[in-house]
Design an enzyme around this catalytic site. Sequence first.
Site, mmCIF file in Angstrom:
data_model
loop_
_atom_site.group_PDB
_atom_site.id
_atom_site.type_symbol
_atom_site.label_atom_id
_atom_site.label_comp_id
_atom_site.label_asym_id
_atom_site.label_seq_id
_atom_site.Cartn_x
_atom_site.Cartn_y
_atom_site.Cartn_z
ATOM 1 N N HIS A 384 5.764 58.036 56.175
ATOM 2 C CA HIS A 384 4.746 57.345 56.958
ATOM 3 C C HIS A 384 5.262 56.910 58.337
ATOM 4 O O HIS A 384 4.491 56.470 59.190
ATOM 5 C CB HIS A 384 4.255 56.118 56.182
ATOM 6 C CG HIS A 384 2.847 55.736 56.494
ATOM 7 N ND1 HIS A 384 2.160 56.191 57.606
ATOM 8 C CD2 HIS A 384 1.958 54.943 55.832
ATOM 9 C CE1 HIS A 384 0.939 55.683 57.626
ATOM 10 N NE2 HIS A 384 0.784 54.919 56.558
ATOM 11 N N ASP A 388 0.773 59.843 59.830
ATOM 12 C CA ASP A 388 -0.244 58.860 59.476
ATOM 13 C C ASP A 388 -1.000 59.317 58.230
ATOM 14 O O ASP A 388 -1.043 60.516 57.905
ATOM 15 C CB ASP A 388 -1.234 58.672 60.633
ATOM 16 C CG ASP A 388 -0.574 58.022 61.843
ATOM 17 O OD1 ASP A 388 0.380 57.251 61.631
ATOM 18 O OD2 ASP A 388 -1.013 58.310 62.964
#
Length: 413
Positions: A384, A388
């Site tokens: 992450h 995204d």
Amino acid sequence: MTTEIKAPQFPEAVADGTVATWHKKPGEAVARDELLVDIETDKVVLEVVAPHDGVVGKILKEEGDTVLSQELVGYLEEGEGASPKPAEAAAETKAAPAAAQPEPSTNSAEDSWGPAVRKLIAENNLDPSQIKGTGKGGRITKEDVLSHLKGGAAKPAVKETPKSGTPAPMPAGAVNIDFGDREEKRVPMTRLRARIAERLVSAQQNAAMLTTFNEVNMEPVMTMRKNYKDMFEKAHGHRLGFMSFFVRAAVEALKKYPSVNASIDGTDIVYHGYYDVGVAVSTDRGLVVPILRDADKMNFAEIEGKVVDYGKKAQAGKLGLDEMTGGTFTISNGGVFGSLWSTPILNPPQTAILGMHKIQERPMAVNGEVKILPMMYLAVSYDHRIIDGKEAVQFLVTIKDLLEDPARLLLDL
């Protein structure tokens, strides 16, 4: 003539290795290019073969010992006999203090002992027949002698309770602890297994790892395979599997979402302009990930052929380091073992991995009707820090859409 048996030249990234298996004992005849010993590193298993016909002489490095690149591990003598040469016995006597050496023996079992085993047996005045050998072919190892001493050398060997089936041979360095009917085995972790563990723990500690899921209707792919599998096998010499569909779908999705094909180097993001897809393969020694280089330039037949070749090499322990180095994205197929749902772990420094699973028939709602369809859960674990959630989900949906309409893979749509 005596020839030195040396460990191979290790790749630059490999510091040392471990003697995994001796395939020949001292005194055994070998032919040229016959396998003598396996050297296991944290990346690959390397084979050492006989440079000429002869007889295995003295072994300097036992199974489980650490060796350096090009280090001497034993000797190969000229001849055809099945017993060690006199020169070998003389060399062994010279290598250790006279007080520590047992009297020469013609016992073939004793001839297979290493110097450390001979020394321990002589110093402690042990009866070898009371020591249970766990090495290759029942050979007594140093750990067997130490285990025997810990249990009391004066005690007779404890008879094992007969068990159904044939027990698997114990790995080198294993210690068998007998508590009556509650037996335990303590086995040293192999170098490859330890490296895998280190990388997996590092991935969880150093990445902001999340997993997103989706499901795909595999009926279109299965129908295409059924219609063309015979023609494909006849034309290319191997079967049409599922992996080629997933590799091609993943590459097309990677082109749309380049951050999924990227990696992190310090504080920099490296966007790769090529698509080297790793295919996770399970072996007896652990999980390995050979690389399909430039997968975007490979057709279905080339992908399937390479996957089959890698699978055979992996099971035989013959994958080269260059075949497992690099990679920008990985595909793992837990479905071959029956897994229905999982969260795959990243393969650093890559930032994403696709997990395939078992195809299971399930009732699905299609245009207001319930149909039984072959469904597969897909999982993408991602870092992450640079990917995204929106990108990860759209990446997985792209793979789903391509698999549910596989003609798009051929039409580049």
